[in-house]
Motif scaffolding. Sequence first.
Motif, PDB file in Angstrom:
ATOM      1  N   LYS A 110       7.595   2.783   9.149  1.00  0.00           N
ATOM      2  CA  LYS A 110       7.754   4.224   9.378  1.00  0.00           C
ATOM      3  C   LYS A 110       8.691   4.390  10.571  1.00  0.00           C
ATOM      4  N   ASN A 159      10.094  13.551   4.862  1.00  0.00           N
ATOM      5  CA  ASN A 159       9.382  12.286   5.049  1.00  0.00           C
ATOM      6  C   ASN A 159      10.238  11.086   4.625  1.00  0.00           C
ATOM      7  N   SER A 178      -4.528   8.896  12.638  1.00  0.00           N
ATOM      8  CA  SER A 178      -3.777   8.110  11.650  1.00  0.00           C
ATOM      9  C   SER A 178      -3.886   6.622  11.994  1.00  0.00           C
ATOM     10  N   PRO A 179      -4.741   5.886  11.245  1.00  0.00           N
ATOM     11  CA  PRO A 179      -4.971   4.491  11.632  1.00  0.00           C
ATOM     12  C   PRO A 179      -3.743   3.591  11.462  1.00  0.00           C
ATOM     13  N   ASN A 180      -2.808   3.977  10.577  1.00  0.00           N
ATOM     14  CA  ASN A 180      -1.709   3.050  10.255  1.00  0.00           C
ATOM     15  C   ASN A 180      -0.413   3.283  11.020  1.00  0.00           C
ATOM     16  N   GLN A 194       1.511   3.647  -3.236  1.00  0.00           N
ATOM     17  CA  GLN A 194       1.008   5.027  -3.139  1.00  0.00           C
ATOM     18  C   GLN A 194       2.153   6.007  -3.409  1.00  0.00           C
ATOM     19  N   SER A 212      -2.025  13.673  -1.874  1.00  0.00           N
ATOM     20  CA  SER A 212      -3.003  14.764  -1.982  1.00  0.00           C
ATOM     21  C   SER A 212      -2.416  16.006  -2.654  1.00  0.00           C
ATOM     22  N   LYS A 264      -4.216   5.053  -3.822  1.00  0.00           N
ATOM     23  CA  LYS A 264      -4.172   6.521  -3.763  1.00  0.00           C
ATOM     24  C   LYS A 264      -2.841   7.054  -4.273  1.00  0.00           C
ATOM     25  N   MET A 312      -0.114  19.063   4.586  1.00  0.00           N
ATOM     26  CA  MET A 312      -1.004  17.879   4.535  1.00  0.00           C
ATOM     27  C   MET A 312      -0.287  16.650   4.004  1.00  0.00           C
ATOM     28  N   MET A 313       0.833  16.861   3.309  1.00  0.00           N
ATOM     29  CA  MET A 313       1.549  15.712   2.714  1.00  0.00           C
ATOM     30  C   MET A 313       1.961  14.682   3.764  1.00  0.00           C
ATOM     31  N   GLU A 316      15.978  14.161  -4.742  1.00  0.00           N
ATOM     32  CA  GLU A 316      14.980  15.116  -4.209  1.00  0.00           C
ATOM     33  C   GLU A 316      15.679  16.330  -3.595  1.00  0.00           C
ATOM     34  N   GLU A 372      11.476  12.249 -11.718  1.00  0.00           N
ATOM     35  CA  GLU A 372      10.294  11.749 -11.007  1.00  0.00           C
ATOM     36  C   GLU A 372       9.802  10.445 -11.623  1.00  0.00           C
ATOM     37  N   GLY A 397       0.288  13.487   6.064  1.00  0.00           N
ATOM     38  CA  GLY A 397      -0.825  12.644   6.496  1.00  0.00           C
ATOM     39  C   GLY A 397      -1.577  13.262   7.656  1.00  0.00           C
ATOM     40  N   ASN A 456       3.511  11.037  11.746  1.00  0.00           N
ATOM     41  CA  ASN A 456       3.151  12.121  10.821  1.00  0.00           C
ATOM     42  C   ASN A 456       3.397  13.497  11.466  1.00  0.00           C
ATOM     43  N   ARG A 498       0.836  -1.212   0.000  1.00  0.00           N
ATOM     44  CA  ARG A 498       0.000   0.000   0.000  1.00  0.00           C
ATOM     45  C   ARG A 498       0.867   1.257   0.000  1.00  0.00           C
TER      46      ARG A 498
HETATM   47  C1  LIG Z   1       2.992   9.561   5.783  1.00  0.00           C
HETATM   48  C2  LIG Z   1       2.241   8.744   4.755  1.00  0.00           C
HETATM   49  C3  LIG Z   1       2.018   9.588   3.489  1.00  0.00           C
HETATM   50  C4  LIG Z   1       0.869   8.370   5.331  1.00  0.00           C
HETATM   51  O1  LIG Z   1       1.040   7.515   6.447  1.00  0.00           O
HETATM   52  P1  LIG Z   1       0.283   6.100   6.517  1.00  0.00           P
HETATM   53  O2  LIG Z   1       0.717   5.447   7.782  1.00  0.00           O
HETATM   54  O3  LIG Z   1       0.493   5.369   5.250  1.00  0.00           O
HETATM   55  O4  LIG Z   1      -1.266   6.483   6.590  1.00  0.00           O
HETATM   56  P2  LIG Z   1      -2.093   7.216   7.761  1.00  0.00           P
HETATM   57  O5  LIG Z   1      -2.712   6.176   8.640  1.00  0.00           O
HETATM   58  O6  LIG Z   1      -1.310   8.281   8.412  1.00  0.00           O
HETATM   59  O7  LIG Z   1      -3.232   7.926   6.886  1.00  0.00           O
HETATM   60  C5  LIG Z   1      -4.600   7.440   6.765  1.00  0.00           C
HETATM   61  C6  LIG Z   1      -5.021   7.329   5.310  1.00  0.00           C
HETATM   62  O8  LIG Z   1      -4.779   8.535   4.613  1.00  0.00           O
HETATM   63  C7  LIG Z   1      -3.958   8.290   3.492  1.00  0.00           C
HETATM   64  N1  LIG Z   1      -3.028   9.413   3.372  1.00  0.00           N
HETATM   65  C8  LIG Z   1      -2.236   9.898   4.338  1.00  0.00           C
HETATM   66  N2  LIG Z   1      -1.562  10.974   3.883  1.00  0.00           N
HETATM   67  C9  LIG Z   1      -1.949  11.155   2.599  1.00  0.00           C
HETATM   68  C10 LIG Z   1      -1.634  12.111   1.612  1.00  0.00           C
HETATM   69  N3  LIG Z   1      -0.782  13.121   1.837  1.00  0.00           N
HETATM   70  N4  LIG Z   1      -2.243  12.006   0.410  1.00  0.00           N
HETATM   71  C11 LIG Z   1      -3.121  11.018   0.134  1.00  0.00           C
HETATM   72  N5  LIG Z   1      -3.478  10.073   1.054  1.00  0.00           N
HETATM   73  C12 LIG Z   1      -2.889  10.167   2.270  1.00  0.00           C
HETATM   74  C13 LIG Z   1      -3.216   7.004   3.812  1.00  0.00           C
HETATM   75  O9  LIG Z   1      -2.804   6.337   2.626  1.00  0.00           O
HETATM   76  C14 LIG Z   1      -4.256   6.240   4.583  1.00  0.00           C
HETATM   77  O10 LIG Z   1      -5.203   5.685   3.675  1.00  0.00           O
HETATM   78  P3  LIG Z   1      -5.457   4.089   3.515  1.00  0.00           P
HETATM   79  O11 LIG Z   1      -5.274   3.475   4.870  1.00  0.00           O
HETATM   80  O12 LIG Z   1      -4.421   3.658   2.533  1.00  0.00           O
HETATM   81  O13 LIG Z   1      -6.828   3.989   2.960  1.00  0.00           O
HETATM   82  C15 LIG Z   1       3.016   7.425   4.432  1.00  0.00           C
HETATM   83  O14 LIG Z   1       2.248   6.597   3.584  1.00  0.00           O
HETATM   84  C16 LIG Z   1       4.356   7.655   3.780  1.00  0.00           C
HETATM   85  O15 LIG Z   1       5.318   8.040   4.430  1.00  0.00           O
HETATM   86  N6  LIG Z   1       4.480   7.386   2.444  1.00  0.00           N
HETATM   87  C17 LIG Z   1       5.703   7.476   1.708  1.00  0.00           C
HETATM   88  C18 LIG Z   1       5.937   8.859   1.167  1.00  0.00           C
HETATM   89  C19 LIG Z   1       5.048   9.221  -0.002  1.00  0.00           C
HETATM   90  O16 LIG Z   1       4.134   8.502  -0.376  1.00  0.00           O
HETATM   91  N7  LIG Z   1       5.349  10.379  -0.639  1.00  0.00           N
HETATM   92  C20 LIG Z   1       4.618  10.810  -1.785  1.00  0.00           C
HETATM   93  C21 LIG Z   1       4.698  12.292  -1.980  1.00  0.00           C
HETATM   94  S1  LIG Z   1       6.340  12.916  -2.285  1.00  0.00           S
HETATM   95  C22 LIG Z   1       6.649  12.800  -3.950  1.00  0.00           C
HETATM   96  O17 LIG Z   1       5.891  12.188  -4.588  1.00  0.00           O
HETATM   97  C23 LIG Z   1       7.904  13.460  -4.503  1.00  0.00           C
HETATM   98  C24 LIG Z   1       7.603  14.476  -5.527  1.00  0.00           C
HETATM   99  C25 LIG Z   1       7.829  15.801  -5.240  1.00  0.00           C
HETATM  100  C26 LIG Z   1       7.566  16.802  -6.186  1.00  0.00           C
HETATM  101  C27 LIG Z   1       7.072  16.480  -7.442  1.00  0.00           C
HETATM  102  C28 LIG Z   1       6.847  15.142  -7.759  1.00  0.00           C
HETATM  103  C29 LIG Z   1       7.141  14.147  -6.804  1.00  0.00           C
END
Ligand SMILES: CC(C)(COP(=O)(O)OP(=O)(O)OC[C@H]1O[C@@H](n2cnc3c(N)ncnc32)[C@H](O)[C@@H]1OP(=O)(O)O)[C@@H](O)C(=O)NCCC(=O)NCCSC(=O)Cc1ccccc1
Length: 315
Positions: free
Chosen positions: A223, A141, A211-213, A46, A115, A112, A202-203, A164, A81, A205, A227, A42
């Motif tokens: 992690k 992050n 935050s359920p996860n 994402q 955002s 997803k 908001m990025m 980055e 990217e 989370g 967040n 997941r």
């Molecule tokens: C911190 C978090 C994003 C969320 O923590 P988690 O423990 O996973 O979840 P948590 O329980 O806190 O949330 C509950 C629900 O809310 C969802 N949700 C939360 N936040 C968001 C959000 N912001 N947007 C959308 N949805 C969000 C979450 O999936 C969960 O839904 P689910 O349970 O699936 O239905 C984590 O997944 C992470 O570190 N990911 C890796 C980093 C990453 O993905 N970076 C990408 C951006 S950087 C980039 O692309 C570089 C770039 C720069 C410039 C140009 C181009 C490119």
Amino acid sequence: MTLTDHAPDDVLERHFEATIARNDRIEPRDWMPEGYRKTLVRQIAQHAHSEIIGMQPEGNWISRAPSLRRKAILLAKVQDEAGHGLYLYSAAETLGVSRLELTEMLISGRQKYSSIFNYPTLSYADVGTIGWLVDGAAICNQVPLCRTSYGPYGRAMIRVCKEESFHQRQGYELLATMMRGTDEQRAMVQESVNRFWWPALMMFGPPDADSPNTAQSMAWGIKRNTNDELRQKFVDMSVPQAEALGVTLPDPELIWNEERGHHDFGQPDWEEFMEGVKGNGPCNAQRMAHRRRAHEDGAWVREAATAYAAKQAAS
Ligand SMILES: CC(C)(COP(=O)(O)OP(=O)(O)OC[C@H]1O[C@@H](n2cnc3c(N)ncnc32)[C@H](O)[C@@H]1OP(=O)(O)O)[C@@H](O)C(=O)NCCC(=O)NCCSC(=O)Cc1ccccc1
């Protein structure tokens, strides 16, 4: 020590727990609980989707970059990217899912993407602001994710973070150049920062309490920070940079708290965040339509590559 799948379940589980407790890496052939595998798929998917969808907002400005130099920089960044998306899809594939399956999950709305990419890029200053704030938040992050417990994800993050970091500096440099320009350019930068500041927060989370996860992902070492911890780090990092640029961050509650040794700050509009996550953000429909079209337009390439691979295998 590597254990095979022939070992009894409780032995495998104890081995997994001990590896996590030592802060060591779990590798693709190691036994892992199904929940751990699902959480990684997941999060990594994402993350990969975010990199690919994230090409669109800045890609919007490639044909209108103000100089050849800016165009070359922007082209290279957007191309990076795409590369990040590919490392991340490859990391996810080590968990037993294919890139095609993940792409289909994205375009059918079952997975997803971040955002932040649902907001439009209305001026060229947005290219600088995305570099400064969006890549800046991404680095905050992702640096801890270099130490994530799953080997392929952590190793992908090391290279992604280096790139980055370069992206963030190019964004800051672009904004610094505009801030040394005309009043109109300075106003463009401020207007852009006003639009992107809250979505950047908001990025990270939802707040930890919602935050359920987070708790389980921290226990598994997926992690390394919550967040809210990372959001705080980002605010503390951004304030002196904003001062050096000469822009105002649009938060009247933003103030240094001597006792905490951190800045206090206001809360983003979490309803707006949830709407975006549910697919109702300002550009969700446009981003998804563009991604679906690109996937359909690429069908002939996938078919040709499959036919070529079959021919090679037969010869
Ligand atoms: C911190 C978090 C994003 C969320 O923590 P988690 O423990 O996973 O979840 P948590 O329980 O806190 O949330 C509950 C629900 O809310 C969802 N949700 C939360 N936040 C968001 C959000 N912001 N947007 C959308 N949805 C969000 C979450 O999936 C969960 O839904 P689910 O349970 O699936 O239905 C984590 O997944 C992470 O570190 N990911 C890796 C980093 C990453 O993905 N970076 C990408 C951006 S950087 C980039 O692309 C570089 C770039 C720069 C410039 C140009 C181009 C490119």
